[in-house]
Design an enzyme around this catalytic site. Structure first.
Site, PDB file in Angstrom:
ATOM      1  N   THR A 173      10.445  -2.291   2.581  1.00 40.78           N
ATOM      2  CA  THR A 173      10.119  -1.197   1.673  1.00 40.78           C
ATOM      3  C   THR A 173      10.756   0.094   2.164  1.00 40.78           C
ATOM      4  O   THR A 173      10.879   0.303   3.368  1.00 40.78           O
ATOM      5  CB  THR A 173       8.581  -1.054   1.669  1.00 40.78           C
ATOM      6  OG1 THR A 173       8.041  -2.149   0.956  1.00 40.78           O
ATOM      7  CG2 THR A 173       8.106   0.237   1.067  1.00 40.78           C
ATOM      8  N   THR A 179       5.150   0.624   5.333  1.00 42.15           N
ATOM      9  CA  THR A 179       5.785  -0.664   5.046  1.00 42.15           C
ATOM     10  C   THR A 179       5.091  -1.740   5.861  1.00 42.15           C
ATOM     11  O   THR A 179       4.629  -1.484   6.964  1.00 42.15           O
ATOM     12  CB  THR A 179       7.292  -0.650   5.378  1.00 42.15           C
ATOM     13  OG1 THR A 179       7.840  -1.937   5.070  1.00 42.15           O
ATOM     14  CG2 THR A 179       7.566  -0.353   6.840  1.00 42.15           C
ATOM     15  N   GLY A 180       4.984  -2.931   5.305  1.00 44.00           N
ATOM     16  CA  GLY A 180       4.340  -4.015   6.046  1.00 44.00           C
ATOM     17  C   GLY A 180       3.621  -4.962   5.117  1.00 44.00           C
ATOM     18  O   GLY A 180       3.892  -4.986   3.910  1.00 44.00           O
TER      19      GLY A 180
HETATM   20  N1  ASP Z   1       4.440  -3.262   1.781  1.00 45.49           N
HETATM   21  C1  ASP Z   1       5.289  -3.932   0.839  1.00 45.49           C
HETATM   22  C2  ASP Z   1       4.458  -4.780  -0.072  1.00 45.49           C
HETATM   23  O1  ASP Z   1       3.521  -5.388   0.391  1.00 45.49           O
HETATM   24  C3  ASP Z   1       6.310  -4.813   1.477  1.00 45.49           C
HETATM   25  C4  ASP Z   1       7.217  -4.095   2.438  1.00 45.49           C
HETATM   26  O2  ASP Z   1       6.779  -3.224   3.168  1.00 45.49           O
HETATM   27  O3  ASP Z   1       8.414  -4.412   2.462  1.00 45.49           O
HETATM   28  O4  ASP Z   1       4.741  -4.848  -1.237  1.00 45.49           O
END
Ligand code: ASP
Length: 295
Positions: A156, A207-208
């Site tokens: 993200t 992000t996560g």
């Molecule tokens: N947090 C984002 C999600 O769960 C994924 C990511 O961080 O790449 O949609």
């Protein structure tokens, strides 16, 4: 990670940072800086947002994005959209052109069309690397060998900023998680989970593992620890990332800035692509090493 690939990530981060810096240097708002920086990141195929977004398990794209203005806590968010070249611009339209905060589907797309933001065909979002990663994930699922490699889930993009007037803002944009079910919405477009800004405390973009970030209300938890427990941004953010997320087995991290312009970027996984600058220090692009401004 190869040296060439790492150089590509660093160059992409540098381009996005320059876009945000240019807005702030011209006395622009934090809100414009994060919007434009996230647009630049969405246009980079290396990241999981806009062009380069991951695929759903049906081989489609569904993108989530959010923007929040710390001056008055106005926010705009979209979930599951496909069409706008820059989903964060659609989120901004929701904030500025409607009385709503979170919109989905045709209703959301219509706001963008009324505003005249650029739409592109589905091919624009295709990248071979993400497609291969979907096939690999589906194959591992079928074999029962799916590991929890964070690279499959993170990527993200987000930005936080403080402008010369002291206003904070945050923006986040994502394709979600590789092989997610169609209709799944992550933490990024949920205010208080993956995105948050209040100029009195902090601006956060995360992000996560989205589900863990939602269950923990990560961004709001950091704001609350600062407001109610008197913690610094670094104390609050480190606690949430290292203790709170660990309790939920959630991996990931966030970029954050406080009312004094202090930056922290904690993450509990191996690396997180990030870049920051301000008027007093040299600009920094980092992948693995910790941020020197943690405290
Ligand atoms: N947090 C984002 C999600 O769960 C994924 C990511 O961080 O790449 O949609």
């Amino acid at each position: 990670m190869t040296a060439a690939r790492e150089a590509g990530f660093r160059a992409a981060l540098d381009r996005a940072l320059r876009v945000g810096e240019a807005v702030l240097a011209a006395d622009g708002s934090a809100l414009d800086a994060v919007t434009e920086a996230v647009c630049a990141l969405e246009d980079e195929p290396l990241f999981n947002a806009g062009r380069g977004a991951v695929f759903t398990r049906d081989g489609t794209h569904e993108m989530d994005a959010a923007v929040m203005d710390g001056r008055d806590r106005r926010a705009g968010c979209v979930a599951g959209v496909l069409g706008p070249r820059n989903p964060v611009r659609l989120a901004r339209c929701v904030m500025e052109r409607t009385d709503h905060v979170l919109m989905i589907g045709d209703g959301a797309l219509r706001i963008g069309r009324e505003a005249g933001i650029e739409e592109v065909s589905a091919d624009h979002f295709f990248t071979q690397e993400r497609y291969d990663s979907l096939q690999e994930t589906l194959r591992m699922e079928a074999e029962g060998t799916l590991d929890d490699d964070p690279a499959r889930r993170h990527g993200t993009v987000g930005a936080v900023a403080r402008d010369r007037s002291g206003a904070l803002a945050a923006a986040t944009s994502t394709g979600g998680m590789t092989a997610k079910r169609p209709g799944r919405v992550g933490d990024s477009p949920l205010i208080g989970a993956g995105t948050f800004a209040d100029s009195r405390t902090c601006a956060i973009s995360a992000t996560g593992d989205g589900e863990a970030f939602i269950r923990l209300s990560v961004a709001h938890e950091i704001d609350a620890r600062m407001r109610l427990a008197g913690e610094t941004l670094a104390q609050a953010a480190n606690h949430v990332v290292w203790v709170g997320l660990a309790e939920l087995n959630g991996s990931g991290g966030l970029v954050a800035i406080d009312a004094q312009g202090r930056i922290t970027t904690p993450f509990n996984c191996e690396g997180m692509y990030r870049a920051w600058s301000n008027e007093a220090i040299d600009r920094t692009i980092a992948i693995y090493q910790p941020c020197p401004l943690q405290q």
